[in-house]
Write a protein that holds these residues in place. Structure first.
Motif, PDB file in Angstrom:
ATOM      1  N   CYS A  59      41.012  36.945  44.758  1.00 38.06           N
ATOM      2  CA  CYS A  59      40.537  36.923  43.361  1.00 38.06           C
ATOM      3  C   CYS A  59      40.163  35.517  42.919  1.00 38.06           C
ATOM      4  CB  CYS A  59      41.611  37.502  42.449  1.00 38.06           C
ATOM      5  SG  CYS A  59      42.106  39.149  42.961  1.00 38.06           S
ATOM      6  N   CYS A 127      44.352  36.357  38.656  1.00 38.27           N
ATOM      7  CA  CYS A 127      44.981  37.445  39.409  1.00 38.27           C
ATOM      8  C   CYS A 127      46.346  37.710  38.767  1.00 38.27           C
ATOM      9  CB  CYS A 127      45.098  37.061  40.884  1.00 38.27           C
ATOM     10  SG  CYS A 127      45.641  38.422  41.939  1.00 38.27           S
ATOM     11  N   CYS A 200      40.440  41.988  39.670  1.00 42.34           N
ATOM     12  CA  CYS A 200      40.113  43.421  39.579  1.00 42.34           C
ATOM     13  C   CYS A 200      39.287  43.692  38.326  1.00 42.34           C
ATOM     14  CB  CYS A 200      41.385  44.250  39.549  1.00 42.34           C
ATOM     15  SG  CYS A 200      42.264  44.218  41.117  1.00 42.34           S
TER      16      CYS A 200
HETATM   17 FE1  FES Z   1      43.991  40.049  42.022  1.00 44.53          FE
HETATM   18 FE2  FES Z   1      43.821  42.727  41.238  1.00 44.53          FE
HETATM   19  S1  FES Z   1      44.293  41.853  43.192  1.00 44.53           S
HETATM   20  S2  FES Z   1      43.638  40.939  40.100  1.00 44.53           S
END
Ligand code: FES
Length: 582
Positions: A59, A127, A200
Motif C-alpha cells: 500500500c 495502510c 485498499c
Molecule cells: Fe493496506 Fe488494505 S492492505 S490498506
C-alpha cells in the motif's frame, strides 16, 4: 497557538544546532559529515518525515517517491527535511495482526519525535493501522504535525468485472468453496484485484481512517480521497511539505486541532461513509490521547442521527476512485451540512467549513444527497446485554436484514484453531439459524484482536445458497468484510468475560433496533459458570507481547496501553509530565 510567529531561536531544534557548546558542535559536525553546510539548516525548522515505506507494504510502494516530493516542498518553504523510517505495519503480511503492533508504532512515533531535533512532522501512512498509530503518537508529543494519506489504489479489474479489495476476496472465496467459480477464475481475481500502489479502495479501515484524519483536520483539504497513482497525489505531497514549515512558525499543534467537536466530526464522517468498525477502536484511542473521552455510547448516539451518504463497497456499490471523481470527501462533508461543525481549525490554518465551502457533488449516485441516503441512520449499532456488559458492535447495513432480530442456538469454538479444524466438518451440528461463537479472539486472547470476526460460514450451509449467519466474537472485522457479525465483545473471553461462559446449545438473542445482545440463561447459571471458569495461561512471558498483555485496554477503551492515554489535552513535547530533553 498564538498569532505570533516563532523566531529561529525559539525552534526546538535550536537546542541541538543553534547553541555554542560542545554538544551542539557534535550535532553540527555530524551534520557536516552528511554533506550539509551550516547555511542549509541553520535557523530553519527541522521537519521529521516519518515514513512507513517498506518492501513488504504494497500500500506504500509509492512512498519512496512521495517522500522526495515532500522534501521538495520542505526545501522550497525554507525547512530542513529529515526522513526517519518507522514501522511499516503491512496489513496483508504481518502476523498475527498489525493491531498487535499499532501501539508499538504509536510509541515509536512519540519517542522518535521526542528524542530527535524535530520542530514539526509529516506523518506518511495509510495502510490500516498506520494512520491511527502515527496520529496517536503525534498527538501525545504535540509538535506541529500534518498527515500524508497514502491514497486509495485504483479500482480492481478482472475480465471487465470491477473488483474491490477485501470485499471481493471474501465473495469469490465463498464462490470457490461453493463450486461456483473455477481455480482459473480465482487466479484471475488474484491478478486483478490490487493493480496499483495505494491502500485498499473499498471502505475498509484505511479509507475510513484517512478520511477521519482529514475530517479531524490533519490533512490538506481533499487529500484523503486522491488515488495514490494520480499526479495530484504527488502535488499534494509537495504542498504538505511546504505547509508543515509554516505550521512550525505558526506553532499550530495537534492540541490546537483535536477538540471534542473535531472528534465528533471525524466520527460522523466514519459513519456517513459506512466506514470500518475498526475506526471505533481507533477513534476512541486517538481521542483519549488528546484527553477527549469518546465512548461507545457517543458513537451510538452519532450513528442514530447520521445517514450513510457514501455508496461505497462493502455497504454500497462503488469504490474510492469513483468517490474521488464524484467530488470526494469534501463534497460529502458539505452535504452533511449541520451534522458537521465547520468551525474547527485544520492544518492549513483555515476552518473545516472554509475548506469545504466550494466543494461540489458531481455524481449523486456515488455521494448521495441527504434526501436520498444509502441508509438513513443504520451505519453502526452498539449492543449491550449480559453477553457484552461493556458493549459490542455490529454493522447492520452489512448484514442481511432478517438477522437484525434473531434468536438462535450457539455453536461454540474455543479458539481460532478449533474453528478452523471443525467448521467444515460434515458432522458439525449446525444449520443456518444457529449462532456461531468464537472465543479467545480479543485484544489479549488472540492476541491483538485480529480481523477474524467475519467467521466462516460452514461449507455445507454455503452450498445451500446461504450467505449470511449470525456470528459473535471478541475479534475485529476488516472494514471490507460484511455479514451479521457481532464484534468487539467486551470484556473479552480470555479474561473471563461472559463470552467465555457460553456453551453449545445456549440460546443467544440479538435485537439490533433495541441494541440488545443476550445469552438466554439465568443470572444464577451465569454466576455458577463464572465461578467454575479457569483463567488460561498467559500468551507471553517476555518481550513486547508480555507488555501488551499487561497493559492493553479492552475494545471499548480503544485498546491503547493504559500508561499512554492522557488525562487532559495539552502538555506536549517536554510538557505533560514528560521530562525535558537536553
Ligand atoms: Fe493496506 Fe488494505 S492492505 S490498506
Amino acid at each position: 497557538m498564538s498569532n505570533k510567529r516563532k523566531t529561529p531561536e525559539e525552534l526546538r531544534s535550536h537546542r541541538w544546532y543553534g547553541v555554542n557548546d560542545l554538544r551542539s558542535f557534535g550535532h553540527r559536525s555530524r551534520t557536516a559529515q552528511m554533506g550539509y553546510d551550516r547555511e542549509e539548516y541553520a535557523g530553519k525548522p527541522v521537519i521529521a518525515i516519518l515514513n512507513t515505506w517498506s518492501e513488504i507494504n504494497p500500500c506504500h510502494t509509492h512512498f519512496k517517491q512521495r517522500v522526495e516530493e515532500v522534501k521538495r516542498g520542505i526545501w522550497q518553504a525554507g525547512g530542513f527535511p529529515v526522513e526517519l523510517p518507522v514501522q511499516t505495519l503491512s496489513e496483508p503480511f504481518q502476523k498475527p495482526t498489525t493491531m498487535l503492533y499499532r501501539n508499538f508504532l504509536a510509541m515509536e512515533t512519540e519517542e522518535t519525535l521526542r528524542s530527535y531535533p524535530a520542530d514539526g512532522v509529516v506523518l506518511m501512512g495509510g495502510c490500516d493501522k498506520t494512520t491511527p498509530a502515527l496520529l496517536m503518537g503525534a498527538i501525545s508529543v504535540d509538535l506541529p504535525a500534518i498527515f500524508l494519506p497514502a491514497g486509495p489504489m485504483l479500482n480492481g479489474n478482472w475480465n471487465g468485472v470491477t473488483l474491490g479489495s477485501g470485499s471481493d476476496t471474501w465473495k469469490y472465496w465463498a464462490d470457490l468453496r461453493a463450486g461456483k467459480i473455477t481455480e482459473q477464475d480465482w487466479k484471475g481475481v488474484e491478478g486483478g484485484i490490487a493493480r496499483s500502489p495505494g491502500h485498499c479502495m473499498t471502505m475498509g479501515t484505511a479509507s475510513t481512517m484517512t478520511s477521519a484524519a482529514e475530517a479531524l483536520g490533519f490533512t490538506l483539504p481533499g487529500f484523503a480521497s486522491i488515488p495514490a497513482p494520480d499526479s495530484r497525489h504527488a502535488q499534494y505531497s509537495a504542498k504538505t511539505g511546504m505547509r508543515i514549515v509554516d505550521m512550525v512558525w505558526e506553532d499550530l499543534k495537534p492540541s490546537d486541532i483535536i477538540t471534542r467537536k473535531a472528534v465528533d466530526n471525524a466520527v460522523t464522517t466514519c459513519l456517513a461513509l459506512s466506514g470500518s468498525t475498526n475506526a471505533i477502536v481507533h477513534m476512541i484511542a486517538l481521542a483519549r490521547r488528546a484527553g477527549v473521552e469518546l465512548t461507545l455510547g457517543d458513537y451510538d448516539d452519532i450513528a442514530r442521527r447520521t445517514p450513510v451518504l457514501a455508496n461505497i463497497r462493502p455497504t454500497g456499490k462503488f469504490l474510492m476512485e469513483d468517490f474521488f471523481y464524484a467530488g470526494g470527501l469534501m463534497a460529502m462533508l458539505k452535504e452533511l451540512g449541520d451534522l458537521i461543525d465547520g468551525t474547527q481549525r485544520t492544518v492549513n490554518g483555515k476552518t473545516l467549513g472554509e475548506n469545504i465551502a466550494e466543494a461540489q457533488i458531481y455524481n449523486d449516485e456515488v455521494i448521495r444527497r441527504r434526501s436520498n441516503p444509502v441508509m438513513p441512520d443504520t451505519g453502526l449499532a452498539v449492543l449491550r446485554g449480559n453477553l457484552a456488559p461493556d458493549g459490542a458492535v455490529i454493522k447492520p447495513g452489512a448484514a442481511e436484514p432478517h438477522l437484525h432480530v434473531h434468536t438462535g442456538r450457539a455453536v461454540v469454538f474455543k479458539d481460532y484453531n478449533d474453528m478452523s479444524a471443525r467448521i467444515d466438518s460434515e458432522d458439525l451440528d449446525i444449520d443456518e439459524n444457529c449462532v456461531i461463537v468464537l472465543q479467545h479472539a480479543g485484544p489479549i486472547g488472540a492476541p491483538g484482536m485480529p480481523e477474524w470476526g467475519q467467521l466462516p460460514i460452514p461449507q455445507k450451509i454455503l452450498k445451500k445458497g446461504v450467505r449470511d449467519m449470525l456470528r459473535i466474537s471478541d475479534a475485529r472485522m476488516s472494514g471490507t468484510s460484511y455479514g451479521a457479525c457481532v464484534l468487539h465483545v467486551a470484556p473479552e473471553s480470555f479474561i473471563g468475560g461472559p463470552l467465555a461462559l457460553v456453551k453449545d446449545g445456549d440460546m443467544i438473542e440479538l435485537n439490533v433496533p433495541e441494541r440488545r445482545l443476550n445469552v438466554l440463561i439465568s443470572d444464577e447459571e451465569l454466576a455458577r459458570r463464572k465461578g467454575a471458569w479457569v483463567a488460561p495461561d498467559p500468551r507471553f512471558t517476555r518481550g513486547y507481547g508480555a507488555m501488551h498483555q499487561m497493559h492493553v485496554m479492552q475494545a471499548d477503551k480503544g485498546c491503547d496501553f493504559d500508561f499512554l492515554q492522557r488525562e487532559g489535552a495539552g502538555g506536549g513535547c517536554g510538557g505533560g509530565g514528560e521530562p525535558e530533553i537536553h
